[in-house]
Design a protein around this motif. Structure first.
Motif, PDB file in Angstrom:
ATOM      1  N   GLY A  21       0.791  -1.223   0.000  1.00 51.27           N
ATOM      2  CA  GLY A  21       0.000   0.000   0.000  1.00 51.27           C
ATOM      3  C   GLY A  21       0.819   1.266   0.000  1.00 51.27           C
ATOM      4  N   ARG A  22       2.105   1.128  -0.312  1.00 51.84           N
ATOM      5  CA  ARG A  22       2.953   2.316  -0.356  1.00 51.84           C
ATOM      6  C   ARG A  22       4.059   2.132  -1.388  1.00 51.84           C
ATOM      7  NH1 ARG A  22       4.584  -0.393   4.428  1.00 51.84           N
ATOM      8  NH2 ARG A  22       6.807  -0.879   4.401  1.00 51.84           N
ATOM      9  N   SER A  23       4.599   3.263  -1.816  1.00 52.27           N
ATOM     10  CA  SER A  23       5.688   3.275  -2.778  1.00 52.27           C
ATOM     11  C   SER A  23       6.430   4.593  -2.653  1.00 52.27           C
ATOM     12  CB  SER A  23       5.147   3.113  -4.203  1.00 52.27           C
ATOM     13  OG  SER A  23       6.170   3.298  -5.151  1.00 52.27           O
ATOM     14  N   SER A  24       7.697   4.587  -3.009  1.00 51.21           N
ATOM     15  CA  SER A  24       8.463   5.834  -2.982  1.00 51.21           C
ATOM     16  C   SER A  24       8.281   6.628  -4.276  1.00 51.21           C
ATOM     17  CB  SER A  24       9.945   5.535  -2.765  1.00 51.21           C
ATOM     18  OG  SER A  24      10.432   4.727  -3.823  1.00 51.21           O
ATOM     19  N   SER A  25       7.623   6.030  -5.264  1.00 51.65           N
ATOM     20  CA  SER A  25       7.405   6.696  -6.544  1.00 51.65           C
ATOM     21  C   SER A  25       6.337   7.780  -6.416  1.00 51.65           C
ATOM     22  CB  SER A  25       6.971   5.676  -7.591  1.00 51.65           C
ATOM     23  OG  SER A  25       6.498   6.320  -8.743  1.00 51.65           O
ATOM     24  N   ASN A  26       6.676   8.982  -6.844  1.00 46.17           N
ATOM     25  CA  ASN A  26       5.707  10.080  -6.794  1.00 46.17           C
ATOM     26  C   ASN A  26       4.562   9.880  -7.780  1.00 46.17           C
ATOM     27  OD1 ASN A  26       6.999  11.513  -4.762  1.00 46.17           O
ATOM     28  ND2 ASN A  26       8.354  12.534  -6.207  1.00 46.17           N
ATOM     29  N   LEU A  27       4.774   9.103  -8.827  1.00 46.14           N
ATOM     30  CA  LEU A  27       3.699   8.817  -9.774  1.00 46.14           C
ATOM     31  C   LEU A  27       2.690   7.813  -9.218  1.00 46.14           C
ATOM     32  CD1 LEU A  27       5.745   8.537 -13.088  1.00 46.14           C
ATOM     33  CD2 LEU A  27       4.221  10.380 -12.404  1.00 46.14           C
ATOM     34  N   LEU A  28       3.156   6.901  -8.387  1.00 43.91           N
ATOM     35  CA  LEU A  28       2.270   5.871  -7.842  1.00 43.91           C
ATOM     36  C   LEU A  28       1.536   6.297  -6.580  1.00 43.91           C
ATOM     37  CD1 LEU A  28       4.408   2.649  -8.327  1.00 43.91           C
ATOM     38  CD2 LEU A  28       2.427   3.398  -9.648  1.00 43.91           C
ATOM     39  N   LYS A  29       2.064   7.251  -5.853  1.00 44.43           N
ATOM     40  CA  LYS A  29       1.445   7.669  -4.585  1.00 44.43           C
ATOM     41  C   LYS A  29      -0.016   8.087  -4.730  1.00 44.43           C
ATOM     42  CE  LYS A  29       5.661   8.934  -2.181  1.00 44.43           C
ATOM     43  NZ  LYS A  29       6.476  10.016  -1.628  1.00 44.43           N
ATOM     44  N   PRO A  30      -0.378   8.931  -5.714  1.00 43.20           N
ATOM     45  CA  PRO A  30      -1.800   9.290  -5.844  1.00 43.20           C
ATOM     46  C   PRO A  30      -2.687   8.100  -6.182  1.00 43.20           C
ATOM     47  CG  PRO A  30      -0.432  10.776  -7.145  1.00 43.20           C
ATOM     48  CD  PRO A  30       0.453   9.700  -6.650  1.00 43.20           C
ATOM     49  N   LEU A  31      -2.177   7.181  -7.004  1.00 45.58           N
ATOM     50  CA  LEU A  31      -2.964   5.996  -7.347  1.00 45.58           C
ATOM     51  C   LEU A  31      -3.179   5.097  -6.139  1.00 45.58           C
ATOM     52  CD1 LEU A  31      -1.298   5.111 -10.759  1.00 45.58           C
ATOM     53  CD2 LEU A  31      -3.524   6.163 -10.385  1.00 45.58           C
ATOM     54  N   LEU A  32      -2.146   4.949  -5.335  1.00 45.76           N
ATOM     55  CA  LEU A  32      -2.271   4.128  -4.133  1.00 45.76           C
ATOM     56  C   LEU A  32      -3.205   4.769  -3.110  1.00 45.76           C
ATOM     57  CD1 LEU A  32       1.382   2.877  -3.722  1.00 45.76           C
ATOM     58  CD2 LEU A  32      -0.643   1.496  -4.214  1.00 45.76           C
ATOM     59  N   ARG A  33      -3.208   6.088  -3.044  1.00 47.08           N
ATOM     60  CA  ARG A  33      -4.142   6.776  -2.137  1.00 47.08           C
ATOM     61  C   ARG A  33      -5.581   6.547  -2.563  1.00 47.08           C
ATOM     62  NH1 ARG A  33      -0.361  11.601  -2.263  1.00 47.08           N
ATOM     63  NH2 ARG A  33       0.988  11.223  -0.482  1.00 47.08           N
ATOM     64  N   ARG A  34      -5.840   6.626  -3.872  1.00 52.12           N
ATOM     65  CA  ARG A  34      -7.197   6.371  -4.379  1.00 52.12           C
ATOM     66  C   ARG A  34      -7.611   4.928  -4.134  1.00 52.12           C
ATOM     67  NH1 ARG A  34      -7.728   8.657 -10.355  1.00 52.12           N
ATOM     68  NH2 ARG A  34      -9.681   7.515 -10.202  1.00 52.12           N
ATOM     69  N   LEU A  35      -6.680   4.004  -4.369  1.00 53.53           N
ATOM     70  CA  LEU A  35      -6.971   2.594  -4.119  1.00 53.53           C
ATOM     71  C   LEU A  35      -7.263   2.356  -2.645  1.00 53.53           C
ATOM     72  CD1 LEU A  35      -7.113  -0.358  -5.050  1.00 53.53           C
ATOM     73  CD2 LEU A  35      -4.654  -0.489  -4.653  1.00 53.53           C
ATOM     74  N   SER A  36      -6.448   2.922  -1.774  1.00 54.14           N
ATOM     75  CA  SER A  36      -6.650   2.762  -0.327  1.00 54.14           C
ATOM     76  C   SER A  36      -7.979   3.361   0.117  1.00 54.14           C
ATOM     77  CB  SER A  36      -5.510   3.416   0.449  1.00 54.14           C
ATOM     78  OG  SER A  36      -4.303   2.787   0.157  1.00 54.14           O
ATOM     79  N   ALA A  37      -8.339   4.501  -0.433  1.00 52.97           N
ATOM     80  CA  ALA A  37      -9.621   5.124  -0.084  1.00 52.97           C
ATOM     81  C   ALA A  37     -10.788   4.240  -0.497  1.00 52.97           C
ATOM     82  CB  ALA A  37      -9.733   6.492  -0.746  1.00 52.97           C
ATOM     83  N   LEU A  38     -10.709   3.661  -1.691  1.00 51.84           N
ATOM     84  CA  LEU A  38     -11.775   2.757  -2.147  1.00 51.84           C
ATOM     85  C   LEU A  38     -11.861   1.517  -1.276  1.00 51.84           C
ATOM     86  CD1 LEU A  38     -11.365   2.876  -6.015  1.00 51.84           C
ATOM     87  CD2 LEU A  38     -13.376   3.547  -4.733  1.00 51.84           C
TER      88      LEU A  38
END
Length: 74
Positions: free
Chosen positions: A31-48
């Protein structure tokens, strides 16, 4: 995930996802990554996942056995 929640009304259930990438599997599992491109996607996934009570199961399959690759490689 958004498509499945909004179109199939999947709430409070297990969601199975097949992938042939160990990287994707570990990023989604942690549920986490150091990539700045993946962070917003992971936040949306976590919220869902949290808001709809989903349990995401990511399963690794070999590229040759991945059923979703057929259409993209034809």
């Amino acid at each position: 995930m958004e498509y499945r929640v909004h179109h199939f009304r999947e709430v409070g259930c297990r969601v199975f996802h097949l992938t042939d990438s160990y990287v994707v599997m570990s990023i989604v599992a942690k549920g986490r990554s150091s990539s700045n491109l993946l962070k917003p996607l992971l936040r949306r996934l976590s919220a869902l996942v949290l808001s709809y009570g989903l349990y995401v199961v990511v399963i690794h399959v070999e590229s040759t056995e991945n059923p979703t690759d057929g259409a993209s490689r034809a």
